[in-house]
Scaffold this motif. Structure first.
Motif, short mmCIF file in Angstrom:
data_model
loop_
_atom_site.label_atom_id
_atom_site.label_comp_id
_atom_site.label_asym_id
_atom_site.label_seq_id
_atom_site.Cartn_x
_atom_site.Cartn_y
_atom_site.Cartn_z
N ASN A 169 -6.53 -21.81 -57.06
CA ASN A 169 -6.25 -20.43 -56.66
C ASN A 169 -7.42 -19.80 -55.91
OD1 ASN A 169 -3.66 -20.40 -57.67
ND2 ASN A 169 -4.20 -19.45 -59.60
N VAL A 170 -8.62 -20.03 -56.39
CA VAL A 170 -9.80 -19.48 -55.72
C VAL A 170 -9.96 -20.12 -54.33
CG1 VAL A 170 -12.32 -19.31 -55.79
CG2 VAL A 170 -10.98 -18.79 -57.83
N ALA A 171 -9.74 -21.43 -54.25
CA ALA A 171 -9.83 -22.11 -52.95
C ALA A 171 -8.75 -21.58 -52.00
CB ALA A 171 -9.70 -23.62 -53.13
N ASN B 281 -10.31 -13.86 -41.43
CA ASN B 281 -11.54 -13.58 -40.71
C ASN B 281 -11.51 -14.15 -39.30
OD1 ASN B 281 -12.65 -12.15 -42.82
ND2 ASN B 281 -13.82 -13.87 -43.62
N PHE B 282 -10.94 -15.35 -39.16
CA PHE B 282 -10.81 -15.96 -37.84
C PHE B 282 -9.92 -15.10 -36.95
CE2 PHE B 282 -8.68 -18.89 -34.86
CZ PHE B 282 -9.78 -19.38 -34.19
N ALA B 283 -8.81 -14.62 -37.50
CA ALA B 283 -7.91 -13.76 -36.74
C ALA B 283 -8.61 -12.46 -36.35
CB ALA B 283 -6.65 -13.45 -37.55
N ASN C 15 -8.72 -16.13 -46.67
CA ASN C 15 -9.72 -15.20 -46.14
C ASN C 15 -10.38 -15.76 -44.88
OD1 ASN C 15 -9.44 -13.02 -47.90
ND2 ASN C 15 -10.74 -13.98 -49.43
N LEU C 16 -10.61 -17.08 -44.86
CA LEU C 16 -11.16 -17.69 -43.63
C LEU C 16 -10.21 -17.49 -42.46
CD1 LEU C 16 -12.69 -21.16 -44.66
CD2 LEU C 16 -13.90 -19.12 -43.89
#
Length: 137
Positions: A60-62, A72-74, A68-69
């Motif tokens: 779940n954390v991964a 952030n990329f978007a 989120n990555l």
């Protein structure tokens, strides 16, 4: 400088060593502990199986991390697009400012010409009035 911090996750105490501040490491441990409690509450099978709880918490954390990555990329792409648009608008604004300056110069020249024509017309009209005012012999 490495910091040594005691944390508690799932009722077990661990010692962490890292460059981050003690507060940061405690926050991370608290986040993981909260996630683990959420997972344990959602399933009786997980509540009784520590290994499964740890694995599901990690997954779940991964998952959150990768989402989120992507987010952030978007956002970075959007920032690049907006920067490009800003540069384009800035160039357009500079062109418009130059055009305004040129139009103001032309306007100034036309105002001078208009004043000259008005002065000439006034002089002509005064000459006509003066000629009419003279008595004939």
């Amino acid at each position: 400088m490495k910091n040594k911090v005691k944390i508690t996750i799932d009722g077990k105490t661990f010692t962490l060593m890292g460059q981050e501040s003690e507060e940061h490491m405690q926050d991370v441990a608290s986040y993981i502990d909260t996630k683990m409690q959420e997972i344990r509450q959602n399933s009786k099978a997980v509540a009784n199986d520590t290994s499964l709880a740890y694995v599901l918490t990690s997954i779940n954390v991964a998952d959150e991390y990768f989402k989120n990555l992507e987010h952030n990329f978007a956002l970075q792409k959007m920032i690049e697009i907006l920067r490009s648009e800003i540069l384009t608008q800035k160039e357009c604004m500079e062109d418009m400012e130059k055009e305004i300056e040129e139009l103001e110069r032309q306007n100034h020249k036309l105002q001078i010409k208009l004043e000259e024509y008005m002065a000439e017309e006034l002089a002509r009209n005064e000459g006509k009035h003066t000629a009419k005012a003279r008595p004939r012999k």
